[in-house]
Design an enzyme around this catalytic site. Structure first.
Site, PDB file in Angstrom:
ATOM      1  N   CYS A   2     -18.133   8.547  31.060  1.00  0.00           N
ATOM      2  CA  CYS A   2     -19.570   8.289  30.948  1.00  0.00           C
ATOM      3  C   CYS A   2     -20.329   9.326  31.773  1.00  0.00           C
ATOM      4  CB  CYS A   2     -19.887   6.910  31.504  1.00  0.00           C
ATOM      5  SG  CYS A   2     -18.820   5.627  30.885  1.00  0.00           S
ATOM      6  N   ARG A  27     -18.811  15.227  27.341  1.00  0.00           N
ATOM      7  CA  ARG A  27     -17.769  14.399  27.983  1.00  0.00           C
ATOM      8  C   ARG A  27     -17.378  13.235  27.095  1.00  0.00           C
ATOM      9  NH1 ARG A  27     -18.363  16.117  33.314  1.00  0.00           N
ATOM     10  NH2 ARG A  27     -16.932  14.550  34.054  1.00  0.00           N
ATOM     11  N   TRP A  75     -19.185   5.478  27.547  1.00  0.00           N
ATOM     12  CA  TRP A  75     -17.940   5.556  26.766  1.00  0.00           C
ATOM     13  C   TRP A  75     -17.308   4.183  26.948  1.00  0.00           C
ATOM     14  CZ3 TRP A  75     -12.492   6.649  28.134  1.00  0.00           C
ATOM     15  CH2 TRP A  75     -11.735   7.094  27.040  1.00  0.00           C
ATOM     16  N   ASN A  99     -20.667   4.336  36.147  1.00  0.00           N
ATOM     17  CA  ASN A  99     -19.418   4.905  35.639  1.00  0.00           C
ATOM     18  C   ASN A  99     -18.293   4.217  36.399  1.00  0.00           C
ATOM     19  OD1 ASN A  99     -20.826   6.672  34.070  1.00  0.00           O
ATOM     20  ND2 ASN A  99     -20.368   8.507  35.281  1.00  0.00           N
ATOM     21  N   GLY A 100     -17.199   3.917  35.662  1.00  0.00           N
ATOM     22  CA  GLY A 100     -16.050   3.308  36.331  1.00  0.00           C
ATOM     23  C   GLY A 100     -15.806   1.901  35.809  1.00  0.00           C
ATOM     24  N   GLU A 483       1.904  21.803  23.699  1.00  0.00           N
ATOM     25  CA  GLU A 483       0.460  22.007  23.906  1.00  0.00           C
ATOM     26  C   GLU A 483      -0.219  22.286  22.569  1.00  0.00           C
ATOM     27  OE1 GLU A 483      -1.683  21.391  25.888  1.00  0.00           O
ATOM     28  OE2 GLU A 483      -3.368  22.652  25.320  1.00  0.00           O
ATOM     29  N   LYS A 487      -3.253  20.100  20.771  1.00  0.00           N
ATOM     30  CA  LYS A 487      -4.522  20.678  20.306  1.00  0.00           C
ATOM     31  C   LYS A 487      -4.829  20.216  18.892  1.00  0.00           C
ATOM     32  CE  LYS A 487      -5.174  21.953  23.368  1.00  0.00           C
ATOM     33  NZ  LYS A 487      -5.594  21.092  24.382  1.00  0.00           N
ATOM     34  N   GLU A 490      -5.528  16.313  18.617  1.00  0.00           N
ATOM     35  CA  GLU A 490      -6.697  15.723  19.286  1.00  0.00           C
ATOM     36  C   GLU A 490      -8.016  16.131  18.640  1.00  0.00           C
ATOM     37  OE1 GLU A 490      -7.652  16.781  23.322  1.00  0.00           O
ATOM     38  OE2 GLU A 490      -6.657  18.702  23.119  1.00  0.00           O
ATOM     39  N   HIS A 506      19.177  16.104  16.343  1.00  0.00           N
ATOM     40  CA  HIS A 506      19.433  14.796  16.986  1.00  0.00           C
ATOM     41  C   HIS A 506      18.447  13.738  16.491  1.00  0.00           C
ATOM     42  CE1 HIS A 506      22.345  16.678  19.591  1.00  0.00           C
ATOM     43  NE2 HIS A 506      21.470  17.632  19.822  1.00  0.00           N
ATOM     44  N   LYS A 603     -13.905  14.067  27.782  1.00  0.00           N
ATOM     45  CA  LYS A 603     -13.476  15.312  28.427  1.00  0.00           C
ATOM     46  C   LYS A 603     -12.738  15.024  29.725  1.00  0.00           C
ATOM     47  CE  LYS A 603     -12.910  19.627  29.238  1.00  0.00           C
ATOM     48  NZ  LYS A 603     -11.862  20.325  28.433  1.00  0.00           N
TER      49      LYS A 603
HETATM   50  C1  AGP Z   1      -6.535  18.319  26.561  1.00  0.00           C
HETATM   51  O1  AGP Z   1      -6.996  19.086  25.469  1.00  0.00           O
HETATM   52  C2  AGP Z   1      -7.156  16.961  26.608  1.00  0.00           C
HETATM   53  N1  AGP Z   1      -8.553  17.011  26.568  1.00  0.00           N
HETATM   54  C3  AGP Z   1      -6.596  16.090  27.706  1.00  0.00           C
HETATM   55  O2  AGP Z   1      -5.223  15.932  27.432  1.00  0.00           O
HETATM   56  C4  AGP Z   1      -6.739  16.629  29.150  1.00  0.00           C
HETATM   57  O3  AGP Z   1      -5.936  17.762  29.321  1.00  0.00           O
HETATM   58  C5  AGP Z   1      -6.256  15.536  30.107  1.00  0.00           C
HETATM   59  O4  AGP Z   1      -7.101  14.422  29.954  1.00  0.00           O
HETATM   60  C6  AGP Z   1      -6.253  15.980  31.566  1.00  0.00           C
HETATM   61  O5  AGP Z   1      -7.561  16.304  31.951  1.00  0.00           O
HETATM   62  P1  AGP Z   1      -7.771  17.061  33.349  1.00  0.00           P
HETATM   63  O6  AGP Z   1      -7.096  18.390  33.245  1.00  0.00           O
HETATM   64  O7  AGP Z   1      -9.259  17.173  33.501  1.00  0.00           O
HETATM   65  O8  AGP Z   1      -7.147  16.210  34.425  1.00  0.00           O
END
Ligand code: AGP
Length: 608
Positions: A2, A27, A75, A99-100, A483, A487, A490, A506, A603
């Site tokens: 948020c 975010r 959020w 937030n939280g 990785e 990408k 997500e 396997h 984010k």
């Molecule tokens: C990566 O593309 C994602 N947005 C997510 O996995 C991110 O890397 C993860 O939430 C960790 O975030 P941070 O590096 O801000 O701790």
């Protein structure tokens, strides 16, 4: 995560609140709201489900010249995305944004029978709790907030205003960031410094357990136990250009394409090619402490976890008698893992606010293990709680999908590993190839982006009909494949998963059919032939392979080949990852999805 904004000063509060919330849109959120007060304390509360543009439609019919207010992008955690659940929440004469998560909100709600609850949120419970101390006038606004926070359990970053005191905002934090911008006859509040850029360069980052009374020309900080706190004013490093798209259609493409420059910032002052050495001041470890390190624990989530995996492979290659364990923060924090003597923990986080990573850091510190941050966001909670650290300095990463931070996190950790190896007396002839390639990497990235861009864009458009994908790699190409798969999944929502080539037989090989395409990372090297025989296994089962390779004259009969320049040998996977980044980007654009704010994601995941 948020977003929170607040304003008190001589300008129009509604204008700042909306522009500030727009800065925080990246975010991730599902509803938004603002409340402003006129000089007599008359409140104008506007909230809307969905995008900020929906809120702006309401604002157009409710323009005010108010000079104080708070705002929020939500959020959803407790209660579905809706106007009723959107912040700010009201209780009596107070309005609160939060937030939280208030973990004991159900028990607290039972004690607040007088309040007529209109939402399902934990935040409204906190608002009602504050009001229960405030409404009879026994407590000032800040003291009512303190009394309430002493009963609340969980995490919070909050801003509170009252109709009875239309010249002050109370803010407090525990586990969710808050920064106070010091302006000229105005004070600005945000959960992320990017909302303050262009308004002020002077900021105070609140620490956990602190509460502040903010007016247009003053800020008074104290702890929940009423101990005064002397405010440390810091410089906000970022600038407007860094948080705008710079002519690109999306932040994601901007952040992919700026990796030559962002990596240069990471390397600045840390690589001495002539002396064939590297240097990191941030961790604050002496040569002797570096020499003694026998075990590294690398902690992260998502992309940060993948960066740690890849860096770990490299560090093992050139640092003798050292073990590296890369762990997922949300798992490790609950394991009863013993960390041996002579260990150091690397805490990897772009935002520096990820709840699981922060909690894991705090658990590790309880074991007395030295913690080193590999963080991007300056002044973030993790960067302030580690024992030492290295900022990767890639500038604000706005798009939810992390790209430039990954590249720099890997290299920053490799440089840290090189400092250990240097202290252990590893021969320069072993370390120099790594140092040389790292120094050449920004240019190698630029060259790779230039040479593959159009081809990747074309190929990505060919695969938009697929809903499943398998990414494959061996050795350092395996974490890189992980990785790449993240990408794609997500932002394009393709069910993409990565497997080590050697694992195919396997189990995963059973998956291969027309529903899938495969993206195979095939760097030249001692495992290339083994990987090629795995490719043949996939082809024999009708696999549709996109080969990403630096091998010249790659002649296997696959669907598509994306050749990258053979400028780097050791770090070829870093260049191959650029292909995965661009591939995910163009696949998503072709599908018409929201590239920078994918569904369900934020984010920075500051809730567990
Ligand atoms: C990566 O593309 C994602 N947005 C997510 O996995 C991110 O890397 C993860 O939430 C960790 O975030 P941070 O590096 O801000 O701790």
């Amino acid at each position: 995560m948020c977003g929170i904004v607040g304003y008190v000063g001589n300008k129009n509060a509604q204008d700042f609140l909306i522009s500030g919330l727009k800065r925080l849109e990246y975010r991730g959120y599902d509803s938004a709201g603002i409340v402003t007060l006129d000089s007599k304390g008359e409140a104008t509360l506007l909230r809307a489900k969905g995008k900020i543009s929906n809120l702006e439609e309401k604002l157009a019919k409710n323009k005010r010249e108010d000079k104080i207010g708070i705002g929020h992008t939500r959020w959803a955690t407790h209660g579905e995305p809706s106007e009723a659940n959107a912040h700010p929440h009201q209780a009596g004469s107070i309005y609160l944004v939060h937030n939280g998560i208030i973990e004991n909100y159900k028990e607290l709600k039972e004690t607040l029978k007088e309040h007529e609850f209109k939402s399902e949120t934990d935040t409204e419970v906190l608002a009602a709790l504050i009001n229960s101390f405030y409404k009879d006038g026994k407590h000032s606004l800040i003291n009512a907030v303190v009394q309430a926070l002493k009963l609340a359990k969980g995490t919070y970053g909050i801003a509170v205003v009252s109709c009875k005191a239309p010249d002050e905002i109370v803010v407090a934090r525990s586990g969710s960031p808050l920064v106070v911008g010091i302006g000229h006859d105005e004070t600005l509040i945000a959960s992320d410094a990017s909302a303050l850029v262009g308004h002020t360069k002077q900021a105070i980052y609140l620490n956990d357990g602190e509460v502040a009374l903010v007016k247009k020309d003053s800020i008074e900080i104290k702890t929940l136990n009423a101990e005064p706190v002397s405010a440390k004013v810091e410089e906000i490093e970022t600038n407007l250009a860094a948080i705008q798209k710079g002519g690109y259609d999306h932040f994601l493409l901007k952040e992919i394409m700026e990796q030559p420059e962002s990596l240069k910032e990471t390397l600045r002052g840390r690589v001495n090619l002539e002396a064939r050495t590297v240097h990191l001041g941030g961790p604050g470890l002496s040569e002797d402490e570096l020499r003694k390190i026998k075990h590294l624990v690398i902690v992260g989530c998502g992309t940060a976890y993948h960066a740690g995996l890849l860096a770990g492979y490299y560090i093992e290659q050139f640092t003798p008698e050292i073990t590296v364990e890369t762990v997922i923060a949300s798992e490790y924090r609950y394991r009863n893992a013993y960390i041996p003597e002579d260990s150091v923990a690397l805490i990897v986080s772009q935002s520096g606010e990820t709840a699981d990573t922060l909690a894991c850091l705090r658990e590790i510190k309880k074991q007395g293990v030295k913690t080193i941050g590999i963080v991007n966001a300056i002044g973030s909670t993790i960067s302030r709680e580690v024992d030492g650290g290295t900022y990767v300095h890639v500038g604000p990463e706005i798009s939810v999908a992390s790209t430039k931070a990954f590249t720099s996190q890997v290299i920053a950790m490799v440089i840290f590993g090189l400092t250990i190896a240097q202290a252990k007396g590893v021969k320069p002839s072993i370390l120099y190839p790594y140092i040389k390639e790292i120094a050449a990497m920004p240019e190698a990235i630029r060259e790779t982006l230039e040479s593959v861009h159009e081809k990747v864009k074309k190929i990505a458009n060919k695969y938009t009909k697929y809903d499943h994908a398998v990414y494959l790699g061996r050795d350092t190409a395996y974490p890189t494949a992980m990785e790449g798969a993240l990408k794609l999944k997500e932002i394009s929502y393709v069910d993409a998963n990565a497997y080590a080539f050697g694992e195919l037989k396997h189990g995963p090989l059973a998956l291969i059919d027309d529903r899938f395409f495969e993206l195979a990372l095939l760097p030249e090297g001692h495992l290339y032939d083994k990987a090629i025989s795995n490719v043949q296994e996939v082809l024999a089962r009708g696999g549709k392979i996109i080969a990403v390779t630096n091998v010249k004259k790659f002649d296997m009969k696959v669907e598509d080949v994306i050749e990258i320049p053979d400028t780097l040998e050791i770090f070829a996977p870093i260049l191959m990852n650029l292909v995965s980044q661009l591939f995910a980007y163009y696949m998503t654009v072709a599908k018409g999805y929201n590239v920078d704010q994918p569904r369900n994601l934020a984010k920075s995941v500051t809730v567990e």
